[in-house]
Design an enzyme around this catalytic site. Structure first.
Site, PDB file in Angstrom:
ATOM      1  CG  ASP A 136      -6.367  -0.315   5.222  1.00  9.41           C
ATOM      2  OD1 ASP A 136      -5.959  -1.435   5.578  1.00  9.41           O
ATOM      3  OD2 ASP A 136      -5.616   0.604   4.865  1.00  9.41           O
ATOM      4  CD  GLU A 147      -8.535  -1.545  -4.510  1.00 12.00           C
ATOM      5  OE1 GLU A 147      -9.057  -1.355  -3.393  1.00 12.00           O
ATOM      6  OE2 GLU A 147      -7.317  -1.386  -4.720  1.00 12.00           O
ATOM      7  N   PRO A 153       3.773   9.651   5.229  1.00 12.23           N
ATOM      8  CG  PRO A 153       3.057  10.552   3.181  1.00 12.23           C
ATOM      9  CD  PRO A 153       3.928  10.858   4.391  1.00 12.23           C
ATOM     10  CE1 TYR A 161      -2.287   6.469  -0.634  1.00 10.77           C
ATOM     11  CE2 TYR A 161      -1.587   4.707   0.841  1.00 10.77           C
ATOM     12  CZ  TYR A 161      -2.581   5.529   0.334  1.00 10.77           C
ATOM     13  OH  TYR A 161      -3.865   5.424   0.803  1.00 10.77           O
ATOM     14  CE1 TYR A 162       6.084  11.310   0.983  1.00 12.66           C
ATOM     15  CE2 TYR A 162       6.825   9.380  -0.224  1.00 12.66           C
ATOM     16  CZ  TYR A 162       6.931  10.241   0.851  1.00 12.66           C
ATOM     17  OH  TYR A 162       7.893  10.022   1.795  1.00 12.66           O
ATOM     18  CG  HIS A 163      -3.005  10.744  -3.974  1.00 13.55           C
ATOM     19  ND1 HIS A 163      -3.105  11.280  -5.240  1.00 13.55           N
ATOM     20  CD2 HIS A 163      -4.247  10.834  -3.425  1.00 13.55           C
ATOM     21  CE1 HIS A 163      -4.350  11.665  -5.446  1.00 13.55           C
ATOM     22  NE2 HIS A 163      -5.062  11.414  -4.358  1.00 13.55           N
ATOM     23  CG  LEU A 164      -4.172  14.636   1.740  1.00 10.22           C
ATOM     24  CD1 LEU A 164      -3.007  14.879   2.698  1.00 10.22           C
ATOM     25  CD2 LEU A 164      -5.038  15.884   1.638  1.00 10.22           C
ATOM     26  CG  HIS A 165      -3.703   8.322   2.246  1.00 11.82           C
ATOM     27  ND1 HIS A 165      -2.484   8.697   1.717  1.00 11.82           N
ATOM     28  CD2 HIS A 165      -3.423   7.463   3.259  1.00 11.82           C
ATOM     29  CE1 HIS A 165      -1.510   8.087   2.387  1.00 11.82           C
ATOM     30  NE2 HIS A 165      -2.040   7.336   3.322  1.00 11.82           N
ATOM     31  CB  VAL A 166      -8.152  11.273   5.705  1.00 11.60           C
ATOM     32  CG1 VAL A 166      -8.597  11.338   7.164  1.00 11.60           C
ATOM     33  CG2 VAL A 166      -7.627  12.632   5.237  1.00 11.60           C
TER      34      VAL A 166
END
Length: 338
Positions: free
Chosen positions: A206, A186, A272, A274-279
């Site tokens: 997204d 991507e 969340p 998925y467990y990786h910080l995202h905003v």
């Protein structure tokens, strides 16, 4: 717990879904993209050829989508379980004149000032976005089935004693996130990147947003730091990261799409998907899945809370929805917390 290999598409249950194979998508308006090596239309035809429906798992007349469990009828995955998601694409203002001029209109009913019609637009103005998950595991199939939702109140102690051990025990994969951060996947979709390893992030559309209009603008900022799983891990030391995501993310969206910060909803999910910080960055007026009060936490509020108390998200009771079949719900029930 919602499967972690996902980023968009779920709607009614407040979860996100992810980088599953997309058969029809946006044209990347507003950004340069690499030319595809093959015609995506021909690929779509071959992927869906012979698809056999097993069960309609969920459909929504309001959202104009349907979730189908089936078997692949051809190709390398022939006979394997798959989930096919079909959804009508949004109307585009720039295509309305052509829609009115070239569509076939058939009267259904007329009564005084009211009339209803069936409108049959030309093929190129009648897109359906298709998302394929294949091979689909039992977890994928359960994820897309219609399920009752339950509201959970998770204390800081509940998180440490129940939720965190569950997360660690499941070892949810976020390899697809690392592929984006490492430009292995991507890379042509990246709208903005700050490469700083501590405070940097990647901003990417997204998959719910086809990038053809701004009414449903939706982008995700994925931080480069890999040890932050969720809101629960945040302390005052992460304020530079959060403030950087807020400021540079808003500036990048203004520069690329001319949408000012006052028209953006910027928030984190808890739990969340998925467990990786995202905003999340969505335009106001678009009711994005998961933007409700039971799951979304405005980034500006998160920053203020951490400025006031560095342990705010370590100790605060957080409320969020879980599906009836979620394994975490069963863990909380076994511990007498639900």
């Amino acid at each position: 717990m919602a499967d972690t290999k996902k980023r968009s598409l779920d709607s009614d249950n407040g979860t996100e879904s992810g980088p599953e194979k997309k058969l029809a998508s946006g044209d990347g308006a507003g950004k340069d993209t690499k030319k595809p090596t093959a015609d995506p239309g021909s690929e779509a035809g071959s992927v869906l050829a012979g698809f056999q429906t097993e069960k309609i798992m969920r459909e929504s007349s309001r959202e104009k989508n349907i979730f189908i469990h089936g078997k692949m009828g051809s190709g390398p995955n022939e006979g394997r379980d798959a989930v096919l998601i079909l959804e009508k694409t949004p109307f585009r203002e720039d295509s309305l004149a052509e829609l009115f001029k070239t569509s076939e209109l058939k009267l259904q009913m007329r009564n005084d000032i009211y009339s209803t019609y069936h409108l049959h637009p030309p093929t190129h103005l009648n897109d359906i976005k298709a998302t394929m998950v294949c091979p689909a595991t039992e977890k994928h199939i359960k994820k897309y089935q219609s399920q009752e939702l339950f509201l959970i109140q998770e204390s800081g102690e509940d998180y440490r004693n129940i939720t965190l051990p569950y997360i660690q025990e499941q070892s949810f994969s976020v390899q697809w996130v690392y592929n984006i951060l490492e430009k292995k996947a991507e890379a042509d979709r990246i709208v903005f990147e700050d490469p700083d390893p501590q405070n940097g992030f990647v901003l990417i559309p997204d998959f719910k947003w086809d990038q053809k209009q701004l009414d449903d603008l939706y982008l995700i900022a994925i931080c480069h730091q890999r040890e932050i799983k969720s809101l629960r891990d945040l302390t005052r030391e992460h304020l530079p990261l959060l403030q950087n995501i807020q400021q540079q993310g808003q500036e990048a969206i203004m520069k690329r799409y001319s949408v000012p910060s006052c028209r953006l909803r910027v928030y984190l999910h808890y739990q969340p998907s998925y467990y990786h910080l995202h905003v999340h960055f969505t335009v106001l007026g678009y009711e994005a899945p998961g933007c409700g009060v039971e799951r979304a936490h405005l980034l500006s509020d998160v920053i203020q809370n951490l400025q006031t108390d560095t342990q705010h998200y370590h100790t605060r009771t957080l409320t969020y929805p879980l599906r009836a079949d979620d394994a975490l719900l069963h863990k909380l029930r076994e511990a007498g917390r639900f």
